[in-house]
Scaffold this active site. Structure first.
Site, short mmCIF file in Angstrom:
data_model
loop_
_atom_site.label_atom_id
_atom_site.label_comp_id
_atom_site.label_asym_id
_atom_site.label_seq_id
_atom_site.Cartn_x
_atom_site.Cartn_y
_atom_site.Cartn_z
CB SER A 334 -1.08 0.01 1.19
OG SER A 334 -1.85 -0.94 1.09
CG ASP A 358 -13.59 -0.04 -0.03
OD1 ASP A 358 -14.04 -1.25 0.01
OD2 ASP A 358 -12.47 0.13 0.51
#
Length: 661
Positions: A334, A358
């Protein structure tokens, strides 16, 4: 009595004999004349044509030219702490060509001086690598008692002598060994290179050369210029008087940009864990810390490492000889997301205000890509996607951008590229593209790029594989607003006599031309990570504001229907913990990237190390003993206990003693 007279025939024979005699005399005279002419020609040839050459040979028979090896330059950290130096010691040496029975001689020497099995093995290896007339050490660093003991028996050992030599010493042993490097005896391949570079004259009498790190990269500066001493010799070859000399010029000292106390603190914070950390000054490109764990003791290599220690280092599953910061490649996880976000803004593929839902997973071509288990984050914009590390946001973004657009944006940042750092051996890693895949694989069915392979690139997985140096450099570029500096570990060279420093010439930074508004969006997201996101607990209570991004990267691929469970996996299959960050957020003075191999979540294992680095650099603090112990075990977040001054960090020189003999 009647008189007899010679006949006419007899008179003719006499005249013929006389004529033959005259002919022979003439022939002999011609022969003598020819020989005399040949002697004159030879004399003229020797006196005129070969005069200079023969004069030189005569001088060589009368004189000897002895090289004077220059002292090797010292290596220092940015504050003047000596990291590599020289010291003088006596060495017991054998010239094999002058010894009739080598094995018997060594056995007799062993009765006078302690010669161990490893000394014999090293001597045998040196013989295989050297010429028979070379003087080779059988024992180094003799004590005064050993010198006296041999001197009294020297007459028994023709071809054996004691010499005073300068030895390289790394006083802090394993500390920063991958950066400093080490020296070792010149091997045949290096001899060929020296001759090709027309430097053989400067290496007369020199047996050692830089093998790794700064010792190798700055070999020319550190080595110096070999001197010459011409002496007159007797018929027995002994020097009688000095005729002329040209003193050796000592090698330049090399001043690193590394802060060795910061380096030690970080290496201690890793403890027994494997990993790497690179810290840079985002305003200059100077390397402040360059950590690769585990490390090794460079003192072991100076005289040739013995087979036992070599086997331990070379066959260790932890690979201590691997420079993880320079040559270790990892998926960035990430920590890649901030750069993906900047890429989306720069290429116009997405605006900062675009909302992506999401729901915890994203499906492409029947394949489900998970995000944070089974739970979603709901609607997220770009800043929120960085703060909360939304996988779904970046799965979708990668699909929108495509692999080649991602590649073309990331390449100028240095991902998958040689940064140009002044250390040898840097690797590129992998920044995937359709062209890369066509060249990487041989079979046509493997060369095709599939759309599903693009999706995981958005979260720093898939084919992505970079070094911590590349990630740190990209982070520093982001921190500087798009100014890309070439990283460097050497700050200056220093005259060993006057101590005057000559700064290393900076390479002109490259302005990548990012829109300041786009930079501001990404930096706001990174600040949010440290204030309310995944590393908020770690930076709680800090007197400065930092910006960063945690990352957790898969070491092995997990099946679509499987869930990650570290307890059911071997250590070397568990996820890597990463963190990239800079501080202070408003005017960055330091930027870094680090990985703790197979440790798990970046927030738990990598970010705490970054916090201690920032506290050291910005506040002059180092961890308390209890905080150090907790961080080494991966059980810390914000610092605990009373912090110490950075000057309290003890640079222990005891570690190096095992490597010295």
């Amino acid at each position: 009595m009647a008189l007899s007279f010679p006949s006419l025939a007899e008179l003719r024979n006499t005249q013929a004999d006389i004529q033959r005699f005259h002919d022979r005399v003439i022939v002999m005279q011609l022969i003598v004349l020819v020989c005399f002419v040949l002697l004159l020609i030879r004399l003229a040839y020797l006196q005129i044509v070969r005069h200079d050459d023969l004069l030189e040979q005569a001088e060589n028979n009368r004189t000897a030219v002895l090289p004077t090896v220059p002292p090797r330059g010292t290596i220092l950290d940015r504050n003047g702490v000596v990291l590599a130096s020289n010291y003088s010691a006596y060495t017991l040496e054998i010239t094999p060509s002058k010894v009739q029975d080598l094995e018997a001689t060594i056995n007799e020497l062993a009765e006078l001086i302690d010669i161990q099995t490893k000394d014999r093995r090293r001597f045998k290896r040196l013989r295989e690598e050297s010429k028979s007339f070379d003087s080779l050490p059988i024992r180094t660093r003799l004590t005064d008692e050993e010198v006296a003991r041999f001197s009294a028996q020297r007459y028994r050992f023709p071809g054996v002598d004691i010499k005073a030599r300068l030895f390289r010493q790394y006083p802090f042993g394993e500390l920063a060994s991958h950066v400093i490097g080490y020296i070792g005896r010149i091997n045949p391949r290096e001899k060929e290179r020296i001759e090709e570079d027309d430097e053989a004259g400067n290496y007369r009498g020199t047996e050692y050369i830089g093998k790794l790190g700064v010792e190798q990269r700055y070999e020319r500066e550190l080595h110096g210029i070999t001197g010459v001493n011409q002496v007159e010799t007797s018929a027995g070859g002994r020097a009688t008087r000095s005729l002329s000399s040209r003193p050796a010029i000592p090698g330049q000292n090399v001043v690193l940009s590394i802060d060795i106390r910061l380096q030690k603190m970080v290496e201690d914070l890793f403890g027994t864990r494997r990993g790497a950390l690179v810290a840079l000054d985002p305003n200059t490109g100077e390397v402040l810390a360059f950590v690769s764990k585990p490390t090794f003791d460079p003192n072991l290599f100076v005289d040739g490492i013995d087979s036992e220690n070599w086997q331990l280092l070379n066959e260790s599953i932890d690979k201590p000889l691997l420079n993880r910061a320079l040559r270790g490649t990892y998926p960035p996880g990430s920590t890649y997301k901030p750069f993906m976000a900047l890429g989306a803004l720069t290429t116009g593929k997405r605006s900062a205000s675009t909302i992506i839902q999401d729901n915890g997973a994203w499906t492409y071509g029947g394949h489900t890509f998970r995000s944070h288990g089974d739970s979603g984050l709901g609607p997220v914009d770009m800043v929120r996607s960085i703060v909360l590390s939304s996988n779904v946001y970046y799965y979708s973004l990668a699909n929108d951008m495509g692999v080649d657009t991602i590649h073309d944006f990331m390449k100028p940042l240095g991902f998958g590229q040689i940064t140009g750092i002044d250390l040898p051996g840097e690797v590129r890693g992998i920044l995937p593209s359709t062209e890369w895949k066509r060249g990487y694989y041989k079979r046509s069915e493997q060369q095709k790029w599939y759309g599903g392979e693009t999706i995981s690139l958005g979260i720093g997985q898939g084919y992505n594989n970079f070094t911590m140096l590349q990630l740190a450099s990209a982070t520093a570029t982001l921190a500087s607003g798009g100014q890309k500096f070439t990283p460097r570990v050497v700050k200056a060279t220093q005259n060993p006599l006057t101590h005057a420093q000559e700064p290393v010439a900076d390479k002109t930074p490259v302005n990548l031309g990012y829109n300041p508004d786009h930079i501001a969006v990404v930096r706001n997201g990174l600040v949010g990570v440290a204030t309310s996101g995944t590393s908020a607990q770690v930076f709680a209570g800090a007197s400065y504001q930092s910006a960063g991004k945690t990352g957790t990267a898969q070491a092995v691929t997990i099946g679509q229907k499987e869930k990650y469970n570290a307890s059911k996996m071997s250590e070397y299959q568990r996820d890597h913990a990463l963190y990239m960050a800079y501080a202070p957020a408003e005017q960055p003075q330091i930027a870094l990237a680090l990985v703790v191999e197979n440790a798990g979540f970046g927030a738990a294992h990598a970010a705490p190390i970054a916090r201690r680095v920032f506290d050291y650099w910005l506040l002059g603090q180092s961890p308390s003993p209890e905080d150090m112990a907790a961080t080494q075990q991966g059980q810390s977040s914000r610092p605990i206990g009373t912090p110490r001054s950075k000057q309290d960090i003890v640079l222990d020189t005891k570690k190096s003693s095992d490597g010295l003999r």
